[in-house]
Design a protein around this motif. Structure first.
Motif, PDB file in Angstrom:
ATOM      1  N   ASN A 111       0.856  -1.182   0.000  1.00  0.00           N
ATOM      2  CA  ASN A 111       0.000   0.000   0.000  1.00  0.00           C
ATOM      3  C   ASN A 111       0.898   1.240   0.000  1.00  0.00           C
ATOM      4  O   ASN A 111       1.549   1.556   1.001  1.00  0.00           O
ATOM      5  CB  ASN A 111      -0.915  -0.006   1.228  1.00  0.00           C
ATOM      6  CG  ASN A 111      -1.929   1.127   1.210  1.00  0.00           C
ATOM      7  OD1 ASN A 111      -1.638   2.236   0.780  1.00  0.00           O
ATOM      8  ND2 ASN A 111      -3.125   0.841   1.679  1.00  0.00           N
ATOM      9  N   LYS A 112       0.925   1.957  -1.131  1.00  0.00           N
ATOM     10  CA  LYS A 112       1.803   3.119  -1.247  1.00  0.00           C
ATOM     11  C   LYS A 112       1.422   4.212  -0.260  1.00  0.00           C
ATOM     12  O   LYS A 112       2.294   4.924   0.260  1.00  0.00           O
ATOM     13  CB  LYS A 112       1.763   3.656  -2.678  1.00  0.00           C
ATOM     14  CG  LYS A 112       2.259   2.678  -3.723  1.00  0.00           C
ATOM     15  CD  LYS A 112       2.118   3.257  -5.119  1.00  0.00           C
ATOM     16  CE  LYS A 112       2.498   2.228  -6.175  1.00  0.00           C
ATOM     17  NZ  LYS A 112       2.329   2.765  -7.554  1.00  0.00           N
ATOM     18  N   ASP A 113       0.128   4.362   0.009  1.00  0.00           N
ATOM     19  CA  ASP A 113      -0.308   5.372   0.976  1.00  0.00           C
ATOM     20  C   ASP A 113       0.234   5.065   2.365  1.00  0.00           C
ATOM     21  O   ASP A 113       0.612   5.972   3.116  1.00  0.00           O
ATOM     22  CB  ASP A 113      -1.834   5.456   1.009  1.00  0.00           C
ATOM     23  CG  ASP A 113      -2.427   6.044  -0.258  1.00  0.00           C
ATOM     24  OD1 ASP A 113      -1.704   6.790  -0.949  1.00  0.00           O
ATOM     25  OD2 ASP A 113      -3.596   5.746  -0.572  1.00  0.00           O
ATOM     26  N   PHE A 172       8.169  -7.729  -3.471  1.00  0.00           N
ATOM     27  CA  PHE A 172       8.993  -8.113  -4.611  1.00  0.00           C
ATOM     28  C   PHE A 172       8.380  -9.249  -5.420  1.00  0.00           C
ATOM     29  O   PHE A 172       9.024  -9.807  -6.312  1.00  0.00           O
ATOM     30  CB  PHE A 172      10.383  -8.505  -4.111  1.00  0.00           C
ATOM     31  CG  PHE A 172      11.049  -7.414  -3.325  1.00  0.00           C
ATOM     32  CD1 PHE A 172      11.765  -6.419  -3.961  1.00  0.00           C
ATOM     33  CD2 PHE A 172      10.924  -7.358  -1.939  1.00  0.00           C
ATOM     34  CE1 PHE A 172      12.363  -5.401  -3.243  1.00  0.00           C
ATOM     35  CE2 PHE A 172      11.521  -6.343  -1.203  1.00  0.00           C
ATOM     36  CZ  PHE A 172      12.239  -5.361  -1.861  1.00  0.00           C
ATOM     37  N   ASP A 173       7.118  -9.599  -5.113  1.00  0.00           N
ATOM     38  CA  ASP A 173       6.438 -10.648  -5.880  1.00  0.00           C
ATOM     39  C   ASP A 173       6.018 -10.170  -7.255  1.00  0.00           C
ATOM     40  O   ASP A 173       5.763 -10.964  -8.144  1.00  0.00           O
ATOM     41  CB  ASP A 173       5.199 -11.147  -5.120  1.00  0.00           C
ATOM     42  CG  ASP A 173       5.582 -11.989  -3.903  1.00  0.00           C
ATOM     43  OD1 ASP A 173       6.744 -12.448  -3.861  1.00  0.00           O
ATOM     44  OD2 ASP A 173       4.744 -12.168  -3.008  1.00  0.00           O
ATOM     45  N   GLU A 179       7.690  -0.672 -10.129  1.00  0.00           N
ATOM     46  CA  GLU A 179       8.806   0.224  -9.880  1.00  0.00           C
ATOM     47  C   GLU A 179       8.425   1.355  -8.932  1.00  0.00           C
ATOM     48  O   GLU A 179       9.222   1.765  -8.081  1.00  0.00           O
ATOM     49  CB  GLU A 179       9.325   0.797 -11.207  1.00  0.00           C
ATOM     50  CG  GLU A 179       9.946  -0.244 -12.128  1.00  0.00           C
ATOM     51  CD  GLU A 179      11.145  -0.938 -11.493  1.00  0.00           C
ATOM     52  OE1 GLU A 179      11.862  -0.276 -10.713  1.00  0.00           O
ATOM     53  OE2 GLU A 179      11.349  -2.134 -11.761  1.00  0.00           O
ATOM     54  N   ASP A 180       7.200   1.868  -9.060  1.00  0.00           N
ATOM     55  CA  ASP A 180       6.763   2.954  -8.184  1.00  0.00           C
ATOM     56  C   ASP A 180       6.701   2.497  -6.731  1.00  0.00           C
ATOM     57  O   ASP A 180       7.103   3.227  -5.813  1.00  0.00           O
ATOM     58  CB  ASP A 180       5.402   3.488  -8.630  1.00  0.00           C
ATOM     59  CG  ASP A 180       5.467   4.214  -9.964  1.00  0.00           C
ATOM     60  OD1 ASP A 180       6.579   4.641 -10.336  1.00  0.00           O
ATOM     61  OD2 ASP A 180       4.423   4.338 -10.627  1.00  0.00           O
ATOM     62  N   LEU A 181       6.175   1.283  -6.522  1.00  0.00           N
ATOM     63  CA  LEU A 181       6.066   0.749  -5.167  1.00  0.00           C
ATOM     64  C   LEU A 181       7.455   0.537  -4.562  1.00  0.00           C
ATOM     65  O   LEU A 181       7.699   0.882  -3.407  1.00  0.00           O
ATOM     66  CB  LEU A 181       5.282  -0.557  -5.184  1.00  0.00           C
ATOM     67  CG  LEU A 181       5.133  -1.276  -3.843  1.00  0.00           C
ATOM     68  CD1 LEU A 181       4.398  -0.393  -2.845  1.00  0.00           C
ATOM     69  CD2 LEU A 181       4.392  -2.602  -4.026  1.00  0.00           C
ATOM     70  N   ARG A 182       8.353  -0.034  -5.328  1.00  0.00           N
ATOM     71  CA  ARG A 182       9.703  -0.271  -4.812  1.00  0.00           C
ATOM     72  C   ARG A 182      10.431   1.044  -4.546  1.00  0.00           C
ATOM     73  O   ARG A 182      11.197   1.154  -3.590  1.00  0.00           O
ATOM     74  CB  ARG A 182      10.492  -1.133  -5.800  1.00  0.00           C
ATOM     75  CG  ARG A 182       9.910  -2.535  -5.966  1.00  0.00           C
ATOM     76  CD  ARG A 182      10.831  -3.448  -6.751  1.00  0.00           C
ATOM     77  NE  ARG A 182      10.223  -4.739  -6.987  1.00  0.00           N
ATOM     78  CZ  ARG A 182      10.849  -5.776  -7.532  1.00  0.00           C
ATOM     79  NH1 ARG A 182      12.106  -5.650  -7.913  1.00  0.00           N
ATOM     80  NH2 ARG A 182      10.220  -6.921  -7.716  1.00  0.00           N
ATOM     81  N   ALA A 183      10.189   2.033  -5.385  1.00  0.00           N
ATOM     82  CA  ALA A 183      10.793   3.344  -5.163  1.00  0.00           C
ATOM     83  C   ALA A 183      10.274   3.959  -3.864  1.00  0.00           C
ATOM     84  O   ALA A 183      11.038   4.584  -3.111  1.00  0.00           O
ATOM     85  CB  ALA A 183      10.510   4.266  -6.344  1.00  0.00           C
ATOM     86  N   ALA A 208      21.813 -11.561  -3.273  1.00  0.00           N
ATOM     87  CA  ALA A 208      21.962 -10.491  -4.262  1.00  0.00           C
ATOM     88  C   ALA A 208      20.629  -9.994  -4.814  1.00  0.00           C
ATOM     89  O   ALA A 208      20.602  -9.279  -5.805  1.00  0.00           O
ATOM     90  CB  ALA A 208      22.865 -10.932  -5.409  1.00  0.00           C
ATOM     91  N   SER A 209      19.531 -10.348  -4.182  1.00  0.00           N
ATOM     92  CA  SER A 209      18.221  -9.848  -4.606  1.00  0.00           C
ATOM     93  C   SER A 209      18.016  -8.442  -4.062  1.00  0.00           C
ATOM     94  O   SER A 209      18.786  -7.943  -3.229  1.00  0.00           O
ATOM     95  CB  SER A 209      17.109 -10.770  -4.111  1.00  0.00           C
ATOM     96  OG  SER A 209      17.063 -10.778  -2.688  1.00  0.00           O
ATOM     97  N   ASP A 210      16.960  -7.778  -4.544  1.00  0.00           N
ATOM     98  CA  ASP A 210      16.655  -6.437  -4.035  1.00  0.00           C
ATOM     99  C   ASP A 210      16.381  -6.465  -2.539  1.00  0.00           C
ATOM    100  O   ASP A 210      16.784  -5.547  -1.808  1.00  0.00           O
ATOM    101  CB  ASP A 210      15.451  -5.860  -4.784  1.00  0.00           C
ATOM    102  CG  ASP A 210      15.764  -5.519  -6.227  1.00  0.00           C
ATOM    103  OD1 ASP A 210      16.958  -5.346  -6.539  1.00  0.00           O
ATOM    104  OD2 ASP A 210      14.825  -5.435  -7.046  1.00  0.00           O
TER     105      ASP A 210
END
Length: 366
Positions: free
Chosen positions: A178-180, A208-209, A213-217, A244-246
């Protein structure tokens, strides 16, 4: 065409009362409006509610009514989008309330049955979070990833660490997708800058499933907000973590709980230029530790460098391993288990096991 009113007195009285019917009866055809002046209709009736002529003057009564009508129609037309916006806003607030919670750590009563040994093994991390001054200068990150099967008590362990480290507030982001909620957590951390705060992000591996990109940022921005802040400790929980994963790169320190199956990490041969560069990085951090008064016990600098080059793949892992080694050494002296701040083989291997982690979840644990 009318040449006069049948009852001028009634017409005037109606106009004063706000009744328009008599005036409308006197109104000429639309094509003759341009000839109407402010003195009256062609019939001689006064025009108390009509202003200038239509060819450049004010709009007059009818023009004003048309504008009012247009405004009302426009407002009605805008109602559906407005209602939709308000409904969506309410839903977002409800989702936010379900995705994020803020609690006083003093009110928590977590149970960690079966995880007492893990808690004891994390005493150095707890001491660093509770008393950051003796560990100042390490440049240690404050992100810890707890890895374990579902329902083993990862959140309870994190809550217990918060109590042991004397934190004031616990911010829990139950839904890290949830970005909010991520944005709200970032805002809360800024507002709690005078309090000791733990940010707990359960099931962070779910972010990471999917490729977003916006969510990870947003998640990266949240973590970056807390990096090296003495009053904040970030703990994420997950059931898996690939080297070595995000996710692996996001958390420098990992705590692996019982029930997780550790997989062997295959040593990847380093190119000669990469090996030379990483060797210089390792020596740099070893020299920094020596300058700060840290001794090597049972190890030579060359042995430390060779051991690191056998397991690491980047400079950040070298830094994390040596910082964790110094953290453990400082804690041992503070707790009276050592006379000097010393890094030996046991401390070094323990630090490596906290940084270089590859765990495979049990079937059905995801």
């Amino acid at each position: 065409m009318r040449t006069g009113c049948e009852d001028r007195a009634k017409t005037a009285g109606a106009a004063e009362a706000g009744t328009l019917a008599p005036i409308l009866r006197c109104a000429p055809a639309p094509d003759s409006i341009a000839h109407v002046t402010t003195t009256g209709w062609p019939c001689g009736c006064p025009v108390p509610l009509l202003a200038e002529a239509a060819d450049g003057g004010s709009l007059g009564f009818y023009g004003e009514q048309i504008l009012i009508l247009a405004t009302v129609v426009g407002a009605i037309a805008a109602l559906p989008p407005l209602i939709e916006f308000l409904v969506e806003r309410k839903k977002r607030k409800e989702r936010l309330a379900l995705s994020l919670d803020v609690e006083d750590v003093a009110d928590l009563a977590p149970r960690i049955a079966g995880l007492e040994e893990v808690l004891e093994d994390a005493r150095d991390l707890i001491d660093r979070a509770r008393n950051p001054e003796p560990y100042a200068g390490l440049g240690a990150g404050n992100e810890v990833l707890i890895l374990g099967p579902q329902l083993i008590g990862k959140q309870s362990l994190a809550q217990r660490i918060a109590k042991e480290a004397s934190f004031d507030r616990l911010i829990t982001v139950y839904n890290p997708r949830n970005k909010d909620a991520l944005a709200k957590a970032k805002s809360l951390l800024v507002s709690f800058r005078r309090h000791k705060v733990m940010l707990l992000i359960p099931n962070i591996d779910h972010v990471f499933d999917r490729e977003d990109e916006d969510l990870r940022a947003e998640l990266d921005a949240l973590i970056e907000t807390t990096t090296e802040r003495k009053n904040v400790l970030v703990i994420g929980t997950a059931t898996r973590c690939e080297p070595a994963s995000d996710l692996d790169n996001l958390f420098g320190t990992k705590l692996v709980l019982p029930g997780m199956e550790r997989a062997e990490v295959e040593a990847r041969p380093l190119a000669s230029d990469a090996r030379l560069m990483l060797s210089k990085v390792a020596r740099f951090y070893l020299d920094s530790a020596t300058t700060a008064g840290v001794r090597l016990a049972g190890l030579s600098p060359e042995q430390v460098v060779e051991r690191l080059l056998a397991v690491v793949s980047n400079a950040a892992e070298i830094e994390d391993i040596l910082v964790l080694s110094r953290t453990a050494a400082i804690h041992r002296k503070r707790s009276g288990r050592a006379q000097e701040v010393e890094i030996g083989p046991e401390i070094l291997e323990r630090a490596i096991s906290r940084v270089i982690v590859h765990v495979a979840s049990r079937p059905g644990s995801n």
